[in-house]
Design an enzyme around this catalytic site. Structure first.
Site, PDB file in Angstrom:
ATOM      1  N   GLU A 408       0.818  -1.220   0.000  1.00 51.13           N
ATOM      2  CA  GLU A 408       0.000   0.000   0.000  1.00 51.13           C
ATOM      3  C   GLU A 408       0.851   1.269   0.000  1.00 51.13           C
ATOM      4  O   GLU A 408       0.770   2.110   0.883  1.00 51.13           O
ATOM      5  CB  GLU A 408      -0.950  -0.022   1.196  1.00 51.13           C
ATOM      6  CG  GLU A 408      -1.983  -1.120   1.070  1.00 51.13           C
ATOM      7  CD  GLU A 408      -2.889  -1.246   2.273  1.00 51.13           C
ATOM      8  OE1 GLU A 408      -4.108  -1.423   2.074  1.00 51.13           O
ATOM      9  OE2 GLU A 408      -2.382  -1.187   3.410  1.00 51.13           O
ATOM     10  N   GLU A 484      -4.469 -10.221   0.476  1.00 52.24           N
ATOM     11  CA  GLU A 484      -5.210 -10.088   1.728  1.00 52.24           C
ATOM     12  C   GLU A 484      -6.674 -10.374   1.421  1.00 52.24           C
ATOM     13  O   GLU A 484      -7.222  -9.871   0.434  1.00 52.24           O
ATOM     14  CB  GLU A 484      -5.079  -8.690   2.327  1.00 52.24           C
ATOM     15  CG  GLU A 484      -3.693  -8.338   2.829  1.00 52.24           C
ATOM     16  CD  GLU A 484      -3.609  -6.919   3.403  1.00 52.24           C
ATOM     17  OE1 GLU A 484      -4.659  -6.380   3.812  1.00 52.24           O
ATOM     18  OE2 GLU A 484      -2.495  -6.363   3.431  1.00 52.24           O
TER      19      GLU A 484
END
Length: 991
Positions: A408, A484
């Site tokens: 991220e 994820e």
């Protein structure tokens, strides 16, 4: 020149990055008790603590490795992505806590007169070091090693090491990794002797050709060295090779074969552990040793509830063993390289590893990604430095099969430069980065928290196209992983089985990594001595993200949560399907056959074991299925189940013989039809129905007494009860994160009940009510039809919604309170653990007994928990063995707790829950599913609990001391799955 904590550069004075290895050269651990002083700012800290004669006798003692916040200095801070300081890169505030560390240590007389290196394996977030008053250099990159040449400064005998650590630095902008902000020297510190002509570094290349079974080995070193691996008939051969080795056993997560040996020069001998394996993307599929693999993985932060990220050997070994024992085969090192010992354990015990760089700039999303370092050339050196230090440190681990650039961190040329450097340095491993949504510079298409239908489209390579045809063709040809998914926060996650079905169905979908492994709770003790786990906001943080940091499959003390048990079941590497005549066994391992397993069966009647045995199962190859005849046992008049378990036939390094790997279960009696309606009153047992004034006794039905004002049952024989009454509320689970705001806005947590009327006749008592929240015109008409049932009562609850219900409801069923003495619970249904609509596969049908306290799941933030599904009957009894018995028609969901749903809702920590003077019981028709709505998709449509017209039947009667659980008649008790789609499907007649 700017102070070190404001510099774009990653450090100064450090030696080149290299691998970590064991050597016979002298090593001195500098772990232990150091002198420590914390200052609120750099200015307050004053001059560096470098002077040899500095008097530090009044400083505190601090354990190294360790975080100073967890040893009484400063406070932890938890944020998910928001920086806890102004976004002003590369600068950080003047209020920058600074920790000065000093250690006096002795260099033994036997220490060689050769070069020496000081190694720090992890310091958060920026530090400078001095030895005997002389500066060594400085470094950032908290989860990465830094080495300094101390040859010119090291003295025989007494030495003084000083280290200044800044809590915040420019490097903090690159380390926003959804975890506690904790500072200090949290990994090992070592002094290493470096002999002349020694082995500074080495690189192992050990390829495996799955077509021929041959291995190709070479070990590159900066200086000539001799390699010895006796098992490979290599003894003192030049390490460079290459050597072609016939018939090697390849390394895999399922069979982690290591060939151990040594690499030596005249002055140094180092240990090597070689695992032959080849990783490749072939025709859009990620393969290892020529075989498609499926990640049954977790994201793993390093954590201990008392020591934070300062892990010891026992912690890391426990992690690997727990993961292996729960069928996990892969770890993503979110979001930084782990302690190097963890990777050695993955090599030894067998886990696929996605090794992720110590890089995340997530906080820039709060300002629209303005100033994000990923596309700023001033940060490029820091980006490349972090990647190189990871790759060089971890390059020789066979468990590491993918390099991950970051997490991220947006997009930009610095990330592309990292990928290009890594591909040149190590072309043997694919490259991953999830935020490269076009997948232009990675080898794996990766996404987070996609809904099931989108994963299905990707599996079919039918995802929406990119605007650039070339980029679209490239991405569409890549393997896909969910880096994820299934957010394991609190009670959950749900929908695991649906994702796993897609991984099984589509070759392109190669599994994923649940977020995450472990709750990051910090162990605290209340003033009354009771312990609990703290989370964000418990330390007075200005900014925090609450309990979002407790989102693991395992509790902070490493006890498995129900989510871990469910995940183990869903990802089990052997599928066991049981039916009336045969058992279908499918090998879902990537590589190995089933010769290491034994298949044990058990026959239960009404929950009681009757017979056991072992099924003769051949060594089924990977990906193959075999049919085995089920044991021939007669079907009796009671419900019977056959359970088949795959257990380890012998001891493994990660679990003993008998450890259960997989299981399957099926009802062997013909499925019955649930009874329709309320049975007629037996002849000769006409009930006594009487009414008293509203100020006196209420209506009676046999031994039952009802309240004249509310119509609720208040006594059954000698037992005083409160309820039952219709219940729609549950203490919201973390995965109800957004939906529960609607529930509260509509007042489902504060329903009011209005008695419409009480009618008696035909041996029944009918109580009609309206249940509704204040301020809304929607509601539910609830009709309670009571009839005698042996020495108890049968309740038929009819539910009719009124008005517009724009959302699913939390639960649908009955709540009541029974005397606090009824603390022992026995039931026949699914267990032993909790189960919910989209998370029930790990609960098998059987007969179980627990105390009310044992039925609670201690989620770090209290919430709905403890539901037992598909219950045929249950008893709640006191010390004398007497109490109540509930029976489903056919089944119900049982929850029994020493506090109410309102208590759960109000509590922030487990210590807020205080047992009441009653046991609170829920007998539910259904509950809404769990999903992953705390950070991901919510509940799938088939697991939503919509307020539709339904009928629910359950009986209640006294249970006397000495009564057994009783057999369930096969004409009353089916075994429907624990899903609202099934349990709510009874029509208005109760069919």
């Amino acid at each position: 020149m700017s102070p070190i904590h404001h510099q774009y550069a990653p450090g100064f004075g450090r030696r080149p990055a290299r691998s970590v290895f064991s050597s016979d050269a002298p090593r001195l651990s500098l772990n232990g008790q150091w002198r420590f002083r914390l200052s609120p700012s750099v200015a307050a800290a004053g001059a560096p603590p470098a002077a040899v004669d500095l008097d530090d006798s009044d400083w505190d003692l601090l354990t190294v490795p360790g975080h100073w916040q967890l040893q009484g200095h400063g406070k932890p801070i938890y944020t998910c992505c928001t920086f806890p300081f102004p976004v002003d890169p590369p600068y950080v505030p003047d209020e920058n806590p600074t920790g000065d560390h000093r250690l006096v240590f002795e260099v033994p007389a036997s220490w060689p007169e050769s070069a020496a290196v000081l190694r720090f394996d992890g310091v958060d977030s920026c530090f400078a070091a001095w030895l005997n008053g002389e500066p060594l250099g400085w470094s950032t990159g908290s989860r990465l090693p830094a080495e300094f040449d101390v040859t010119a400064h090291l003295r025989p005998g007494r030495n003084v090491l000083a280290v200044r650590v800044h809590q915040w630095s420019a490097g903090s902008y690159l380390e926003d990794q959804d975890m506690w902000w904790l500072s200090g020297i949290f990994r090992d510190v070592s002094l290493l002797a470096r002999p002349a002509g020694g082995i500074e570094d080495f690189s192992v290349t050990a390829d495996y050709d799955h077509r021929t079974g041959r291995g190709l080995l070479r070990v590159d070193t900066p200086v000539p060295a001799l390699l010895s691996i006796p098992e490979l008939n290599l003894v003192d051969v030049p390490g460079a090779g290459p050597y072609e080795v016939d018939a090697v056993q390849p390394w895999s997560a399922e069979r982690p074969r290591l060939y151990r040996g040594t690499l030596r020069t005249d002055t140094e001998r180092v240990e090597v552990a070689v695992g032959f394996r080849t990783v490749a993307v072939v025709d859009g599929i990620l393969t290892v040793n020529g075989r498609r693999i499926v990640f049954r993985g977790v994201n793993r932060h390093e954590w201990h509830p008392e020591r934070g990220r300062a892990l010891i050997e026992d912690d890391m070994r426990a992690d690997v063993l727990l993961l292996k024992q729960h069928n996990v085969n892969a770890v993503r090192t979110s979001h930084y390289p782990p302690h190097p010992r963890f990777l050695a354990l993955c090599d030894e015990l067998g886990l696929w590893v996605v090794d992720e760089c110590d890089l995340e700039t997530h906080g820039f999303c709060e300002v629209g990604w303005r100033g994000n370092p990923s596309d700023d050339p001033r940060w490029r050196e820091a980006y490349l430095d972090r990647m190189a230090r990871m790759v060089e440190r971890d390059k020789n681990h066979p468990s590491v099969i993918i390099w991950s650039l970051a997490n991220e961190s947006g997009s930009g040329d610095n990330l592309r430069a990292m990928a290009e450097w890594t591909r040149r340095r190590d072309p043997s491993r694919p490259i991953h980065y999830e935020h490269d949504l076009d997948s232009r510079y990675v080898d794996v298409y990766s996404r987070m928290y996609l809904p099931v239908d989108e994963v299905d489209a990707i599996g079919r390579r039918a995802e929406p196209p990119l605007s650039d045809p070339d980029a679209d063709a490239h991405r569409r040809g890549l393997p896909f992983i969910l880096v994820e998914y299934a957010h394991a926060m609190g009670n959950g996650p749900g929908n695991l089985a649906e994702y796993q079905a897609l991984f099984d169905a589509y070759p392109r979908c190669q599994g994923g990594f649940v977020w995450e492994y472990l709750d990051h709770g910090i162990r605290r003790t209340h003033e009354d001595g009771r312990g609990y786990f703290a989370y964000g906001g418990d330390f007075g943080e200005e900014l925090h993200d609450g309990n979002f940091v407790v989102d693991g499959l395992f509790f902070p003390d490493r006890a498995p949560s129900p989510g871990a048990i469910q995940y183990k079941k869903v990802i089990e590497p052997v599928r066991v399907d049981v039916d009336a005549g045969q058992v279908r066994i499918t090998n879902r391992y990537d590589m190995v056959d089933l010769s290491h397993l034994e298949f044990q069966w058990r026959w239960d009647e009404a929950g009681t074991p009757v017979a056991t045995g072992v099924l003769p199962v051949p060594a089924v190859l990977s990906g193959q299925t075999v049919l085995v005849a089920a044991p021939a046992l007669p079907h009796g008049a009671v419900e019977a189940y056959l359970t088949v378990s795959a257990v380890l036939a012998g001891d493994e390094p990660w679990a003993p013989a008998g450890h259960e790997v997989a299981w399957g279960q099926a009802q062997m009696c013909p499925p019955p039809v649930p009874p329709a309606g309320v049975p007629d009153t037996p002849a000769g047992s006409e009930p006594t129905t009487s009414f008293g004034p509203t100020t006196g006794s209420g209506p009676r039905l046999g031994a039952a007494e009802f309240d004249a004002v509310t119509g609720r049952l208040r006594r059954l024989g000698d037992l005083v009860l409160t309820g039952p009454q219709l219940d729609l509320w549950r203490a919201p689970v973390d995965n109800d994160r957004f939906l529960h705001e609607q529930w509260r806005a509509y007042g489902l947590h504060r329903l009011r009940h209005r008695l419409i009327g009480v009618d008696a006749g035909d041996g029944q008592l009918v109580v009609r009510t309206r249940v509704a929240p204040a301020g809304r015109d929607l509601g539910i008409l609830a009709t309670y039809r009571w009839a005698p049932d042996d020495d108890g009562l049968l309740l038929r609850l009819e539910v009719r919604p009124e008005g517009e219900w724009p959302f699913p409801v939390p639960r649908l069923g009955l709540r009541l309170a029974v005397p606090a003495a009824l603390r022992d619970v026995e039931w026949y249904g699914r267990g032993p653990g909790e189960a919910y609509a989209d998370s029930w596969q790990a609960a098998r049908v059987g007969r179980y007994a627990m105390t009310v306290e044992q039925m609670q799941t201690p989620y770090v933030r209290p919430q709905e928990n403890g539901c037992r599904a598909d219950v045929r009957w249950a008893t709640l009894t006191g010390p004398d063995g007497a109490g109540l018995r509930f029976e489903g028609r056919p089944v119900f969901q049982l929850t029994a707790r020493p506090w109410s749903s309102e208590d759960l809702d109000a509590a922030r920590h487990t210590i807020d829950l205080v047992p009441r003077d009653a046991v609170h019981v829920n007998l539910d028709l259904a509950q809404h599913g769990l999903g992953s709505g705390s950070c991901g998709p919510g509940v799938l449509a088939q697991y939503e609990l919509r307020p539709d017209p339904v009928t629910f039947l359950v009986s209640v009667r006294p249970h006397r001391a000495g009564d057994g659980g009783g057999a369930c008649r096969s004409d009353q008790h089916a075994a429907p799955p624990c899903t609202p789609a099934t349990t709510v499907a009874y029509n208005e007649s109760g069919d």
